[in-house]
Design a protein around this motif. Structure first.
Motif, PDB file in Angstrom:
ATOM      1  N   SER A 252       0.804  -1.366   0.061  1.00 35.57           N
ATOM      2  CA  SER A 252       0.047   0.183  -0.092  1.00 35.57           C
ATOM      3  C   SER A 252       0.888   1.354  -0.085  1.00 35.57           C
ATOM      4  O   SER A 252       0.697   2.255  -0.655  1.00 35.57           O
ATOM      5  CB  SER A 252      -0.905  -0.025   1.339  1.00 35.57           C
ATOM      6  N   LEU A 255       2.243   1.845  -3.465  1.00 34.54           N
ATOM      7  CA  LEU A 255       1.218   2.356  -4.472  1.00 34.54           C
ATOM      8  C   LEU A 255       1.092   3.940  -4.262  1.00 34.54           C
ATOM      9  O   LEU A 255       1.105   4.599  -5.169  1.00 34.54           O
ATOM     10  CB  LEU A 255      -0.003   1.461  -4.086  1.00 34.54           C
ATOM     11  N   VAL A 259       1.761   7.029  -7.069  1.00 39.25           N
ATOM     12  CA  VAL A 259       0.807   7.775  -7.647  1.00 39.25           C
ATOM     13  C   VAL A 259       1.140   9.384  -6.909  1.00 39.25           C
ATOM     14  O   VAL A 259       0.785  10.189  -7.368  1.00 39.25           O
ATOM     15  CB  VAL A 259      -0.751   7.533  -7.116  1.00 39.25           C
ATOM     16  N   THR A 317     -11.734   2.439 -11.605  1.00 40.44           N
ATOM     17  CA  THR A 317     -10.438   2.933 -11.339  1.00 40.44           C
ATOM     18  C   THR A 317      -9.511   2.902 -12.583  1.00 40.44           C
ATOM     19  O   THR A 317      -9.192   3.579 -13.159  1.00 40.44           O
ATOM     20  CB  THR A 317      -9.789   2.256 -10.037  1.00 40.44           C
ATOM     21  N   THR A 365      -5.396  10.137  -7.018  1.00 36.51           N
ATOM     22  CA  THR A 365      -4.179   9.856  -6.259  1.00 36.51           C
ATOM     23  C   THR A 365      -4.930   9.671  -4.790  1.00 36.51           C
ATOM     24  O   THR A 365      -4.704   8.474  -4.116  1.00 36.51           O
ATOM     25  CB  THR A 365      -2.934  10.748  -6.148  1.00 36.51           C
ATOM     26  N   VAL A 368      -7.289   6.465  -4.794  1.00 38.85           N
ATOM     27  CA  VAL A 368      -6.546   5.195  -4.654  1.00 38.85           C
ATOM     28  C   VAL A 368      -5.890   4.983  -3.234  1.00 38.85           C
ATOM     29  O   VAL A 368      -5.941   3.939  -2.738  1.00 38.85           O
ATOM     30  CB  VAL A 368      -5.581   4.967  -5.933  1.00 38.85           C
ATOM     31  N   ALA A 372      -6.258   2.369   0.468  1.00 33.21           N
ATOM     32  CA  ALA A 372      -5.384   1.360   0.203  1.00 33.21           C
ATOM     33  C   ALA A 372      -5.220   0.850   1.627  1.00 33.21           C
ATOM     34  O   ALA A 372      -4.461  -0.108   1.842  1.00 33.21           O
ATOM     35  CB  ALA A 372      -4.262   1.916  -0.291  1.00 33.21           C
ATOM     36  N   THR A 433      -0.482   1.995 -12.688  1.00 36.82           N
ATOM     37  CA  THR A 433      -0.886   1.650 -11.390  1.00 36.82           C
ATOM     38  C   THR A 433      -2.463   1.220 -11.278  1.00 36.82           C
ATOM     39  O   THR A 433      -2.907   0.461 -10.367  1.00 36.82           O
ATOM     40  CB  THR A 433      -0.649   2.584 -10.249  1.00 36.82           C
ATOM     41  N   ALA A 439      -4.981  -1.068  -6.219  1.00 38.80           N
ATOM     42  CA  ALA A 439      -5.720   0.398  -6.713  1.00 38.80           C
ATOM     43  C   ALA A 439      -6.972   0.409  -6.961  1.00 38.80           C
ATOM     44  O   ALA A 439      -7.842   1.191  -6.672  1.00 38.80           O
ATOM     45  CB  ALA A 439      -4.593   0.935  -7.839  1.00 38.80           C
TER      46      ALA A 439
END
Length: 447
Positions: A252, A255, A259, A317, A365, A368, A372, A433, A439
């Motif tokens: 997480s 990720l 972003v 997404t 951003t 997502v 997470a 991503t 995501a």
């Protein structure tokens, strides 16, 4: 993670946004509006105010410019510290308390910058104090942005999640528009000598006062339903939240870092550096026209955040990020390739406005990143990974951008495309991503 966490993940029932939701959105965006407002003011005044007034004249123009942008970047370096501390207590004692504290800690340094003596008055103490104020702002902002996103994510109905977070982000980016408008007004009513003498202080003083008003208005916010649910079930994180983040949620963090790289680069290069350094410095477009162009990109950016937040709820997404970030990669290359000293203002505004619309991809951003992490450590997880990545990439971006825009360096005769290539690269990275299950679906409790 416990089943009570899973049950509390989306406490809000399926329903349309109501008047209370929009009130929460409006009050929540005030601190972020101040953040971006302040960054625009500083970025636009780096060459005109910061470099000449806060550093000795004996330094070369390039050295003063690097130092001035270095102070700008320093505010990012301290963000993880402030973010970790505020997020820790946000996960322990409540989102609202830290959410209000962060904007209070942001308002005071902004006001002090507006009354700060310059190098001619106090010597090297001037840039040192300016650096200190930027770092204090950074510490406060470290808790502000993730706090706002978590606050809205936990207030908004699940099927309106993208729209809620996107709308909040649009309110935050509205600070960019406000910053450009204030500097245009300053330029209209004061000549260059008056701006250098005292008028440059006005936008910072206004920002400080605006922050105090934001602190007062946030008194009317209520704690998030999800945090209340966690507290009632005694399901709050018992360990140090950031330790749990590092131990159990590395993917997480990765990720969010990726972003965030895309978001920070797009805003800093495309919106903050481009008007002054590229439009004004490289193509000699008049300052007032550069500021108007900044207003155009800020306005379409604000619209774009709402658009891509809305699309998130409609198409999901992966498709949304392909459209948003893929469109940004294309329009970025087209915009910077179109620039020339002879281009008409209407052409400039149209190209920059289209670029700004797809810059609204930055809203994906927080969409997502917020989901997470599980609710009990959501604030700490988002704050840690977002602020650490923002600090790293924002610290290197000004210098890297100046490097790419230098014809003597790697791009050679294509140096004029340096900013566009950099933005397109991080946009494509963000688009990929969108295929990551984490995501698309966010954190999922183990069965």
């Amino acid at each position: 993670m416990s089943k009570s966490d899973m049950a509390a993940q989306w406490a809000s029932t399926a329903r349309p946004l109501n008047r209370k939701d929009f009130k929460t959105l409006g009050l929540s965006s005030l601190g972020g509006t101040l953040e971006f407002y302040d960054f625009v003011i500083y970025a636009l005044y780096v060459d005109l105010i910061v470099a000449p007034l806060f550093f000795p004249a004996s330094l070369s123009e390039f050295t003063k410019e690097l130092f001035a942008w270095g102070i700008f970047a320093a505010g990012y370096l301290i963000r993880p510290v402030g973010g970790i501390i505020m997020a820790h207590f946000g996960d322990k004692v409540g989102r609202k308390k830290m959410f209000t504290l962060s904007v209070a800690l942001m308002a005071l340094p902004t006001f002090i910058i507006g009354i700060l003596p310059t190098y001619d008055a106090i010597g090297m103490l001037a840039p040192i104090l300016l650096l200190l104020m930027r770092m204090l702002q950074g510490a406060a902002i470290g808790g502000e942005m993730p706090g706002a996103w978590v606050f809205i994510a936990e207030h908004t109905p699940k099927q309106r999640y993208g729209f809620g977070v996107g709308t909040l982000t649009s309110g935050i980016t509205g600070g960019i528009l406000l910053g450009f408008l204030v500097t245009i007004i300053i330029d209209m009513f004061f000549n260059k000598s008056e701006v250098l003498d005292y008028a440059w202080r006005i936008p910072f003083i206004i920002g400080g006062i605006f922050g105090i008003i934001a602190v007062y208005l946030r008194r009317f916010l209520s704690e998030t339903p999800i945090f209340k649910e966690l507290a009632a079930r005694k399901a709050l994180e018992k360990n140090i939240p950031v330790v749990s983040v590092l131990k159990n949620h590395k993917m997480s963090c990765l990720l969010v870092a990726l972003v965030t790289w895309s978001l920070s680069t797009t805003i800093m290069v495309g919106v903050l550096i481009t008007p002054g350094k590229i439009l004004g410095g490289m193509y000699h477009i008049q300052p007032i026209d550069c500021r108007v162009a900044g207003c155009v990109v800020a306005l379409t950016l604000t619209i774009g955040c709402i658009l891509f937040g809305w699309l998130e709820d409609k198409i999901g997404t992966t498709k949304n990020m392909i459209i948003a970030w893929g469109g940004l990669a294309i329009t970025s290359l087209l915009f910077y390739a179109s620039l020339s000293p002879e281009m008409s203002l209407s052409s400039l505004y149209c190209h920059y406005g289209l670029f700004g619309l797809f810059t609204g991809a930055i809203a994906t951003t927080p969409i997502v990143g917020t989901r997470a992490f599980p609710p009990s450590i959501r604030y700490s997880g988002l704050s840690f990974s977002y602020n650490l990545a923002y600090a790293l990439f924002s610290a290197i971006t000004p210098t890297l951008t100046l490097y790419l825009l230098n014809p003597d360096h790697i791009l050679g005769e294509y140096y004029y495309m340096g900013a566009g290539i950099y933005i397109a690269f991080v946009a494509i990275l963000a688009a990929f991503t969108g295929f990551w299950p984490l995501a698309k679906s966010g954190w999922q409790a183990k069965a």
